[in-house]
Motif scaffolding. Structure first.
Motif, short mmCIF file in Angstrom:
data_model
loop_
_atom_site.label_atom_id
_atom_site.label_comp_id
_atom_site.label_asym_id
_atom_site.label_seq_id
_atom_site.Cartn_x
_atom_site.Cartn_y
_atom_site.Cartn_z
N PHE A 36 0.84 -1.18 0.00
CA PHE A 36 0.00 0.00 0.00
C PHE A 36 0.88 1.24 0.00
O PHE A 36 1.84 1.32 0.76
CB PHE A 36 -0.90 0.04 1.24
N THR A 37 0.49 2.17 -0.85
CA THR A 37 1.17 3.46 -0.83
C THR A 37 0.36 4.42 0.03
O THR A 37 -0.79 4.14 0.39
CB THR A 37 1.29 4.04 -2.26
N LYS A 38 0.94 5.54 0.34
CA LYS A 38 0.22 6.56 1.10
C LYS A 38 -1.03 6.99 0.34
O LYS A 38 -2.09 7.19 0.93
CB LYS A 38 1.14 7.76 1.36
N GLU A 39 -0.93 7.10 -1.00
CA GLU A 39 -2.08 7.50 -1.81
C GLU A 39 -3.19 6.45 -1.75
O GLU A 39 -4.37 6.78 -1.76
CB GLU A 39 -1.65 7.72 -3.28
N ASP A 40 -2.81 5.19 -1.71
CA ASP A 40 -3.82 4.12 -1.60
C ASP A 40 -4.63 4.26 -0.32
O ASP A 40 -5.84 4.09 -0.30
CB ASP A 40 -3.17 2.73 -1.63
N VAL A 41 -3.94 4.56 0.74
CA VAL A 41 -4.60 4.66 2.04
C VAL A 41 -5.48 5.91 2.12
O VAL A 41 -6.57 5.88 2.68
CB VAL A 41 -3.55 4.66 3.18
N GLU A 42 -5.03 7.00 1.52
CA GLU A 42 -5.74 8.28 1.62
C GLU A 42 -6.86 8.42 0.59
O GLU A 42 -7.70 9.32 0.72
CB GLU A 42 -4.75 9.44 1.48
N ARG A 43 -6.90 7.57 -0.41
CA ARG A 43 -7.90 7.67 -1.48
C ARG A 43 -9.31 7.41 -0.92
O ARG A 43 -9.49 6.62 -0.01
CB ARG A 43 -7.55 6.63 -2.56
N ASP A 44 -10.30 8.07 -1.51
CA ASP A 44 -11.70 7.85 -1.13
C ASP A 44 -12.16 6.55 -1.80
O ASP A 44 -12.27 6.48 -3.02
CB ASP A 44 -12.56 9.02 -1.57
#
Ligand SMILES: [Zn+2]
Length: 96
Positions: A36-44
């Motif tokens: 998981f990337t940071k973007e994956d976690v923060e995505r809606d």
């Protein structure tokens, strides 16, 4: 009384198990490595989950199960068992 027949040739299988072999196969989706990337976690993820649920609602439970996990069992006579061992993927009857 449970009566078994060979799934390969329909031969009656003895109640004492003397001519009865059981093949069990688990077919399941291989899980790859999760990263998981940071973007994956923060995505809606709400829209993705709604689409996934809508896709699942259009499929039959069997189709969904086939994509994840399926347990198969075959009862075989000695001749069909030998055939299975020689060519495990080539002699199995279609699951019912
Ligand atoms: Zn058989």
């Amino acid at each position: 009384m449970i009566r078994y027949r060979c799934d390969g040739c329909q031969t009656d299988l003895a109640r004492d198990g003397s001519n009865h072999f059981i093949i069990k196969i688990d077919a399941f989706a291989a899980a790859g490595r999760l990263e998981f990337t940071k973007e994956d976690v923060e995505r809606d993820h709400e829209a993705e989950i709604r689409k996934l649920l809508a896709d699942l609602a259009r499929q039959s439970p069997d189709e969904i199960e086939d994509q994840v996990y399926r347990a198969l069992r075959f009862d075989l006579c000695p001749a069909c068992h030998r055939g299975f061992l020689k060519n495990p993927l080539g002699c199995l009857p279609a699951p019912t």
